[in-house]
Each structure stands twice: as C-alpha cells, then as structure tokens.
Scaffold this motif. Structure first.
Motif, mmCIF file in Angstrom:
data_model
loop_
_atom_site.group_PDB
_atom_site.id
_atom_site.type_symbol
_atom_site.label_atom_id
_atom_site.label_comp_id
_atom_site.label_asym_id
_atom_site.label_seq_id
_atom_site.Cartn_x
_atom_site.Cartn_y
_atom_site.Cartn_z
ATOM 1 N N GLY A 176 1.410 -1.123 0.137
ATOM 2 C CA GLY A 176 -0.564 -0.279 -0.110
ATOM 3 C C GLY A 176 1.058 1.314 -0.461
ATOM 4 O O GLY A 176 2.186 1.039 -0.459
ATOM 5 N N ARG A 177 0.359 2.088 0.591
ATOM 6 C CA ARG A 177 0.938 3.573 0.508
ATOM 7 C C ARG A 177 2.262 3.674 1.243
ATOM 8 O O ARG A 177 3.240 4.496 0.836
ATOM 9 N N GLY A 178 2.327 2.660 2.237
ATOM 10 C CA GLY A 178 3.478 2.648 3.018
ATOM 11 C C GLY A 178 4.698 1.925 2.376
ATOM 12 O O GLY A 178 5.709 2.550 2.978
ATOM 13 N N ALA A 199 -2.488 -4.810 -4.250
ATOM 14 C CA ALA A 199 -2.632 -3.875 -3.941
ATOM 15 C C ALA A 199 -3.134 -3.070 -3.248
ATOM 16 O O ALA A 199 -4.527 -3.775 -3.797
ATOM 17 N N THR A 200 -3.511 -1.597 -2.758
ATOM 18 C CA THR A 200 -4.335 -1.435 -2.396
ATOM 19 C C THR A 200 -5.197 -0.411 -3.459
ATOM 20 O O THR A 200 -4.603 -0.274 -4.050
ATOM 21 N N ARG A 201 -6.023 0.269 -3.567
ATOM 22 C CA ARG A 201 -6.360 0.991 -4.609
ATOM 23 C C ARG A 201 -6.188 2.266 -4.621
ATOM 24 O O ARG A 201 -6.119 2.820 -5.751
ATOM 25 N N MET A 214 -5.386 -5.703 -7.472
ATOM 26 C CA MET A 214 -6.020 -4.623 -6.479
ATOM 27 C C MET A 214 -6.890 -5.323 -6.025
ATOM 28 O O MET A 214 -7.867 -6.652 -6.189
ATOM 29 N N VAL A 215 -6.514 -5.517 -4.547
ATOM 30 C CA VAL A 215 -7.648 -6.101 -3.395
ATOM 31 C C VAL A 215 -8.365 -5.400 -2.466
ATOM 32 O O VAL A 215 -8.074 -4.836 -1.844
ATOM 33 N N GLY A 216 -9.822 -6.677 -2.787
ATOM 34 C CA GLY A 216 -10.911 -5.473 -2.059
ATOM 35 C C GLY A 216 -11.864 -5.543 -2.770
ATOM 36 O O GLY A 216 -12.674 -6.354 -3.335
ATOM 37 N N ILE A 232 -0.170 -0.876 4.881
ATOM 38 C CA ILE A 232 -1.398 -1.055 4.050
ATOM 39 C C ILE A 232 -1.930 -1.054 5.539
ATOM 40 O O ILE A 232 -1.990 -1.566 6.646
ATOM 41 N N SER A 233 -2.889 0.444 5.397
ATOM 42 C CA SER A 233 -4.018 0.958 6.545
ATOM 43 C C SER A 233 -4.811 0.055 6.892
ATOM 44 O O SER A 233 -5.152 -0.461 8.083
ATOM 45 N N GLY A 234 -5.524 -1.281 6.685
ATOM 46 C CA GLY A 234 -6.684 -1.890 6.369
ATOM 47 C C GLY A 234 -7.653 -1.611 6.538
ATOM 48 O O GLY A 234 -8.537 -1.629 7.381
ATOM 49 N N HIS A 237 -12.877 -1.289 3.348
ATOM 50 C CA HIS A 237 -12.950 -1.778 1.484
ATOM 51 C C HIS A 237 -12.055 -3.300 1.186
ATOM 52 O O HIS A 237 -12.488 -3.476 0.573
ATOM 53 N N HIS A 238 -10.798 -2.427 1.994
ATOM 54 C CA HIS A 238 -9.680 -3.260 1.719
ATOM 55 C C HIS A 238 -9.695 -4.725 2.528
ATOM 56 O O HIS A 238 -9.453 -6.399 1.916
ATOM 57 N N ARG A 239 -10.381 -4.884 3.986
ATOM 58 C CA ARG A 239 -10.394 -5.885 5.009
ATOM 59 C C ARG A 239 -11.483 -7.143 3.898
ATOM 60 O O ARG A 239 -11.441 -8.142 4.300
ATOM 61 N N ILE A 251 2.281 -5.340 7.558
ATOM 62 C CA ILE A 251 3.785 -4.919 8.314
ATOM 63 C C ILE A 251 3.302 -3.549 7.975
ATOM 64 O O ILE A 251 3.109 -2.753 7.332
ATOM 65 N N ASN A 252 3.103 -2.761 9.360
ATOM 66 C CA ASN A 252 3.013 -1.160 9.062
ATOM 67 C C ASN A 252 3.872 -1.024 10.526
ATOM 68 O O ASN A 252 4.437 -0.980 11.347
ATOM 69 N N ILE A 253 4.428 0.490 10.011
ATOM 70 C CA ILE A 253 5.173 1.393 11.318
ATOM 71 C C ILE A 253 4.277 2.205 12.110
ATOM 72 O O ILE A 253 4.693 1.965 13.128
HETATM 73 C C1 LIG Z 1 -16.264 2.930 -2.502
HETATM 74 C C2 LIG Z 1 -14.926 2.762 -2.377
HETATM 75 C C3 LIG Z 1 -14.283 1.039 -2.452
HETATM 76 C C4 LIG Z 1 -13.171 0.317 -2.359
HETATM 77 N N1 LIG Z 1 -13.058 -0.243 -2.946
HETATM 78 C C5 LIG Z 1 -11.531 -0.467 -2.468
HETATM 79 C C6 LIG Z 1 -10.409 -1.915 -2.198
HETATM 80 O O1 LIG Z 1 -11.773 -2.629 -2.906
HETATM 81 N N2 LIG Z 1 -9.504 -2.163 -2.317
HETATM 82 C C7 LIG Z 1 -8.783 -0.355 -1.492
HETATM 83 O O2 LIG Z 1 -7.748 -1.364 -1.612
HETATM 84 N N3 LIG Z 1 -9.077 -0.129 -1.475
HETATM 85 C C8 LIG Z 1 -10.309 0.404 -1.591
HETATM 86 N N4 LIG Z 1 -10.826 2.072 -1.034
HETATM 87 C C9 LIG Z 1 -10.023 2.357 -0.955
HETATM 88 C C10 LIG Z 1 -9.734 2.352 0.515
HETATM 89 O O3 LIG Z 1 -10.814 3.139 1.645
HETATM 90 C C11 LIG Z 1 -8.221 2.600 1.366
HETATM 91 O O4 LIG Z 1 -8.003 4.647 0.498
HETATM 92 C C12 LIG Z 1 -6.988 1.827 0.636
HETATM 93 O O5 LIG Z 1 -7.580 0.801 1.045
HETATM 94 C C13 LIG Z 1 -5.623 3.054 1.905
HETATM 95 O O6 LIG Z 1 -5.212 2.445 1.015
HETATM 96 P P1 LIG Z 1 -3.168 2.301 1.725
HETATM 97 O O7 LIG Z 1 -3.560 1.320 2.681
HETATM 98 O O8 LIG Z 1 -2.251 1.842 0.939
HETATM 99 O O9 LIG Z 1 -3.205 3.180 2.502
HETATM 100 P P2 LIG Z 1 -3.176 4.263 3.624
HETATM 101 O O10 LIG Z 1 -4.982 4.062 3.942
HETATM 102 O O11 LIG Z 1 -2.986 5.721 3.409
HETATM 103 O O12 LIG Z 1 -2.547 3.424 4.662
HETATM 104 C C14 LIG Z 1 -1.230 3.583 4.838
HETATM 105 C C15 LIG Z 1 -0.052 2.751 5.710
HETATM 106 O O13 LIG Z 1 0.970 2.766 5.722
HETATM 107 C C16 LIG Z 1 1.329 2.798 7.041
HETATM 108 N N5 LIG Z 1 3.067 3.185 6.403
HETATM 109 C C17 LIG Z 1 3.385 4.747 6.142
HETATM 110 N N6 LIG Z 1 5.122 4.308 5.888
HETATM 111 C C18 LIG Z 1 5.104 2.984 6.124
HETATM 112 C C19 LIG Z 1 6.460 2.279 5.847
HETATM 113 N N7 LIG Z 1 7.465 2.800 5.410
HETATM 114 N N8 LIG Z 1 6.287 0.988 6.624
HETATM 115 C C20 LIG Z 1 5.347 0.870 6.339
HETATM 116 N N9 LIG Z 1 4.444 1.226 6.630
HETATM 117 C C21 LIG Z 1 4.170 2.568 6.447
HETATM 118 C C22 LIG Z 1 0.444 3.816 7.380
HETATM 119 O O14 LIG Z 1 0.419 4.027 9.108
HETATM 120 C C23 LIG Z 1 -0.230 3.512 6.659
HETATM 121 O O15 LIG Z 1 -1.326 2.725 7.895
HETATM 122 C C24 LIG Z 1 -12.002 1.977 -1.874
HETATM 123 C C25 LIG Z 1 -12.404 3.480 -2.135
HETATM 124 C C26 LIG Z 1 -14.130 3.568 -1.679
HETATM 125 C C27 LIG Z 1 -14.810 4.902 -1.467
#
Ligand SMILES: Cc1cc2nc3c(=O)[nH]c(=O)nc-3n(C[C@H](O)[C@H](O)[C@H](O)COP(=O)(O)OP(=O)(O)OC[C@H]3O[C@@H](n4cnc5c(N)ncnc54)[C@H](O)[C@@H]3O)c2cc1C
Lengths: 288, 279
Positions: A176-178, A199-201, A214-216, A232-234, A237-239, A251-253
């Motif tokens: 994910g974004r991390g 991957a996350t969305r 994309m997982v979710g 990945i924050s969890g 939608h992803h969970r 794995i998350n900071i």
């Molecule tokens: C209608 C709708 C449908 C959606 N469908 C999906 C879907 O099917 N699948 C999906 O995944 N999302 C979906 N989403 C998006 C979802 O809501 C989240 O926005 C998305 O999953 C978050 O992605 P992320 O975890 O990569 O990013 P973030 O939520 O920004 O999380 C990033 C995480 O990385 C951690 N981090 C940062 N730096 C580091 C580092 N150096 N090392 C380790 N950890 C670090 C942070 O602590 C944080 O927990 C949907 C949203 C909507 C509105």
C-alpha cells in the motif's frame, strides 16, 4: 442423479488446467462431473446460449463456473434461462439428499453460510487449490443469441508478469501507500514465496501498479493460505477483500493501524526493510 | 424517454454487521446507508439521462426505512422515486430480487408506453452480499443486453429511436479477467458500473427543493402484478440452510522491528509450514 457440468472459458488450448482441476475437485464432492469449454471470444450471451443448449441436451441440472467478474454475467444469464437457483462464491459443494449445498463466507469472511438449492443450480465457485487431474474437455458448438446482444469493438490482453493470478494464488504479498512508490520489496518477497502481488486501491489509482492487482471489495476478493499486507492501513474496503485469508501478516510503522487487529503476525516497522530482509533470509536459508 | 437507476440501502461496512439464524442480514436503521457503490451508478444515470434528454427514475426494494436510498436519488435530480416494499419480499434470493426490479421497470413502461425506459444503471455490487449478479439477472428478465462492471459509459442518442441500428447506443469500456475490452450496445440495455466511474455530484439547492416536494411512490408485490409466492422465501430457488459467525482469530503476535523482524517473519512462516526453505 444428473451429471454436474463444469464449464471453463478459453477453448481447449487456452484453459488453465490447475484451476480447472480445482473446479472439478470441488464439483466431484456433489456428483459425477463432465467438463466443457467455451470460446473466450464469445460474448457472455453467446456463451450462455451455448451452455443452455448443452445443459438441456445433456439433461445436466447443475452448472459450476469459476467465479470472476465475467463469469457472474454468464452465470446470471444461464440461471435465468434455466430457472435455476444461483449460488455465488462457494468454496465447497456437497449433495444432501435432493439438495445441493454450497458453502460460502459472508461479511468479509467473518461468517460461514451454507446455501441450498433444490432442482437446477448454477454455482459460481472459488475452489481451494487441488492436485492436477487428467481432464477430458468437450468444446461446445456456437449457438445463436435470441434478441439483441452487445457487440465487441476491441479487446486487449495484459501481458502477464509470470506470477500466479491474484484470484488463484495460495500466497499473496500486497503493498500500500507505505511502500512510498516503490513496489520492488513486495515483488521480491512474492517471488521468494511463489506468490502473487496485490495492491490497495490508492496505489492503483496513483499508477504505482496495474488495476489487476487490486485487492478488495471492488478489486479481487481473495482467501489465500497466506496474505502479507505491507504499508497498508486496512480500510474496510480492503479488509472485505482479504479478511478470509487463512494466515494474515501485517507490516506497518503504526502499531494501531486497523490491519494489525486482524493479523496473526504483526510487525511494527518499515515495510520495505522487513520485506527485503525476509526475501533475502529465505534465499539465504535455501542456499545453505 | 426514461433512465432507471437501481439503488439499495445497506448496513455501513464499518459497523458491526451480522446475520440472523436464517441467514438474513440484521438491518438496524442507525447504521444503514446508501450502498456506496451505487453513488457511481447514480452519477452515471444522471449523465446518461442528460445525454438522452430523459428523466431519471430511482427504484429500490427493501424494508420501510430503505426508502432513504431513493430519496437520496431525488435529492440529486431524479424525477421519481419508487420503493417496492412488502413483507412478502423478506428472504428473496438474487433471482427473486431481479424479478421484482424488472417487474417495476415493466410497470413503468406499461403505465406510460409513450415514455419508454432506455437504460437501467446499477452499481457493480451491493456491499452487503457482494454478489454482483442482480444487474445481469434484471437484464435477462427484460431480455435486454447487459454490460456489467463498466468502467466508462458513453451515450449516443442517435436518431432518438430505441432497439434500432441508427438509434440510441451506449459504448462501454471494462476490465476483463485478463485485460480490457470496449463494447457497444443498442438501447435499451442494462449496465452496472465500477466505483471509480464518477463521483456523485453534490445536490443543488434546486434539486434539494424539488426532492422535498417529490413523492416517493410505494409499490407492493401485487401492484407489480407478481404473486406473493413468486418472491421472498416462497419464490427463492436458493435458500440459506445455515449461518454462523466464524470463530474469532487467535490473538495477534506482535513484533517490533529492531533490525531482525524480517528474519523473525521467516521463522513464523517456516513454523506455520507456509514456506519451504530446505530441500
Ligand atoms: C467506494 C470505495 C471502494 C474502495 N474499494 C477499495 C478496494 O477494493 N481495495 C482497497 O484496497 N481500497 C479500496 N478503497 C480505498 C480504501 O478506502 C482505502 O483508501 C485504501 O485501501 C487505503 O490504501 P492504503 O492502505 O495503501 O493507504 P493508507 O490508508 O494511506 O495507509 C497507508 C499505511 O501505510 C503505513 N505506512 C506509512 N509508511 C510506512 C512505512 N514506511 N512502512 C510501513 N508502513 C507504512 C501507514 O501507517 C498506513 O497505515 C475504496 C474506497 C472507496 C470509497
């Protein structure tokens, strides 16, 4: 008792034998199985017409398809034409007297539900992996669609990355974004484990990686033996798309990230460092 | 001409959701929201209605409080909201649900044959069941083409006729299992759309005002010309035989990285038999 028809798309040459074997193993728990193939180039309506003609002629009451976005369209059209009950996303099937029972997970993998059909049935299956078996494949002839149909203007195929497809993989390493834009550490551990990359969305939307990863709930809903989520924050939608995985590693900071609550093994640390160290460690132990 | 959008109220996915012993979703009004995946459908339906010079009708099926989903559509510009609400509907399977929705669309056409339905738009799935099959089942009921999981939908009004070569068409792009494709279909047709297709517009003052005056039409199964044993548990071909919560996960094992967490992760995977490291 009538034969269960397993239908796979791709013609005789293009089918995925491992996945077809898994479908056959799932269906065989409920009766005798025959496997037919459909051309990938046909529209869903054309595939449905060929299947309905076959099921009617063969007197087969139960159809099993591998669940996918495309297959859902096909399953609905066949179920309607045959007045069949529809079981969506079953991971196991059995016969109980005159009932066909499909077992599935609901509400993000938190509930076990069984769904019963008496009479004709169409099952969209998510079978667990099974050993490959000898397959006898019967290609179905093309049949005419009654009424209007969509017209395919163009099609493009992704070049695969050589890794297993997300939907069928027993191991998925997702980022994910991390990961801060660089997915090499995710790919390295996926390859060490023979797994698929997820991957996350958010990172798909940002163009870090292709949509097919994309997982979710709006991507692919997976339930591998092992899911590793890094950076990945969890979000809910992803969970919803991975919570049914057998073993979950996060794995998350941030020790309080929601994904850490549903993990079996949670590492508080930097995603890239931990992934790369684990991949190197596996390589080192194998070299010993 | 009319465009129909299918909307549904579902429990919030971040709330504690559960099933009853007969496998039905527990619906508490406080955690009920418009299915998030219907927002893209609603926006697509509004834009398609504009392109066709059509009015928008929102149809929902569900218990009493579910009318909120149709009201939401009225607030952004739908001309009419229809709520199919009947005790007989409880326990409907996907086939029964589609039968009801299609019957509501046919009723609209029967009542006003001069104002045909050109397009039905739905979200890619509802966040409660995630089945994604209802749009295709509705299309099958109506005998219209289906394009599900559409990522883009472009409408061409053509010469304004329906079901003809020179008439109204939709061009759709979507991901397939192994790539992507572009489809074209004459209208009327049914499309379901992904969540990223378009963000739902913010209601304007004018549409909010119109929504307050607009009536929501409530229909029963009998109004649709269906028998009560065509729907609900009686009409369901697939029934829930059993539903139980899965056992809670074992407590999480937490490791804080002090330079060797990657190695500890491999130890964990080896102990669980999830990786082969020796020949
Ligand atoms: C209608 C709708 C449908 C959606 N469908 C999906 C879907 O099917 N699948 C999906 O995944 N999302 C979906 N989403 C998006 C979802 O809501 C989240 O926005 C998305 O999953 C978050 O992605 P992320 O975890 O990569 O990013 P973030 O939520 O920004 O999380 C990033 C995480 O990385 C951690 N981090 C940062 N730096 C580091 C580092 N150096 N090392 C380790 N950890 C670090 C942070 O602590 C944080 O927990 C949907 C949203 C909507 C509105």
């Amino acid at each position: 008792m009538s034969t269960i028809t397993v239908a796979v798309v791709g013609g005789i040459d293009g089918i995925d034998r491992a996945k077809t074997s898994a479908l056959v193993a799932l269906a065989a728990r409920a009766g005798d199985v025959a496997v037919v193939t459909l051309e990938a180039a046909w529209t869903s309506a054309r595939q449905a017409a060929a299947l309905v003609a076959h099921l009617d002629a063969a007197g087969s009451d139960t159809l099993v398809l591998a669940s996918s976005h495309r297959a859902k369209e096909l399953a609905a059209l066949v179920a309607h034409a045959r007045g069949a009950g529809l079981v969506v996303d079953a991971h196991a099937l059995e016969r109980e007297g005159d009932r066909l029972v499909g077992h599935k997970r609901e509400l993000g993998g938190t509930w076990d539900v069984s769904c019963a059909v008496v009479g004709p049935a169409v099952v969209l299956a998510k079978p667990p992996p099974a050993d490959e078996v000898e397959l006898t494949l019967v290609p179905l002839p093309e049949a005419d669609v009654v009424g209007r149909d969509v017209e395919v203007l163009s099609r493009t195929e992704h070049a695969g990355d050589g890794r297993p497809a997300l939907a069928d993989a027993t191991v998925v390493v997702a980022g994910g974004r991390g990961l801060e834009g660089d997915l090499t550490p995710v790919q390295a551990l996926a390859d060490a484990l023979g797994g698929a990359v997820g991957a996350t969305r958010d990172i798909v939307e940002d163009g870090w990686i292709g949509h097919e990863t994309m997982v979710g709930q709006t991507g692919t809903i997976i339930s591998p033996r092992l899911y590793i989520g890094a950076g990945i924050s969890g979000a809910p939608h992803h969970r919803l798309g991975m919570q049914a995985s057998e073993v979950i590693v996060a794995i998350n900071i941030d020790a309080d990230a929601p994904i850490m609550e549903i993990a079996d093994f949670a590492v508080v640390g930097s995603a890239a460092d931990v992934l790369l160290q684990a991949a190197d460690e596996i390589a080192a132990r194998r070299a010993r | 001409m009319r465009v129909v959008v299918l909307v549904k109220q579902v429990p919030d996915i971040s709330s504690d959701r559960s099933l009853s012993s007969d496998g039905r979703l527990e619906r508490t009004p406080t955690t009920a929201v418009l299915n998030e995946l219907d927002e893209g459908g609603l926006e697509t339906a509004l834009r398609s209605a504009d392109a066709l010079g059509a009015s928008l009708v929102a149809i929902t099926m569900g218990p009493e409080q579910a009318s909120a989903a149709a009201r939401k559509a009225l607030q952004v510009g739908a001309a009419l909201g229809i709520h199919v609400c009947d005790d007989a509907l409880a326990g409907s399977d996907v086939v029964g649900t589609a039968r009801v929705l299609a019957a509501a669309i046919r009723l609209l056409e029967r009542e006003d044959p001069q104002d045909p339905v050109a397009l039905v738009v739905a979200g890619m799935s509802a966040l409660d069941g995630l089945g994604s099959v209802v749009p295709a089942l509705v299309a099958a009921e109506l005998g219209w083409p289906i394009a599900s999981y559409s990522a883009t939908v472009a409408i061409d009004a053509g010469d304004g006729t329906l079901a003809s070569a020179g008439g109204a068409h939709a061009t759709i792009t979507r991901a397939t299992d192994h790539g992507s494709e572009e489809l074209r279909t004459s209208l009327p047709a049914v499309v379901s759309v992904t969540d990223t297709i378009a963000a739902l517009r913010v209601p304007s003052f004018a549409t909010m005002l119109a929504a307050r005056k607009a009536t929501l039409r409530t229909l029963t199964v009998a109004d649709l010309g269906l028998a009560t044993d065509d729907v609900g548990v009686a009409g369901a071909r697939a029934t829930i035989a059993d539903a139980r919560p899965r056992p809670p996960r074992p407590p999480v094992q937490v490791v804080t990285d002090t330079g060797s967490a990657g190695t500890e992760l491999v130890d964990f995977l080896v102990a669980r038999g999830l990786v082969e490291v020796s020949a």
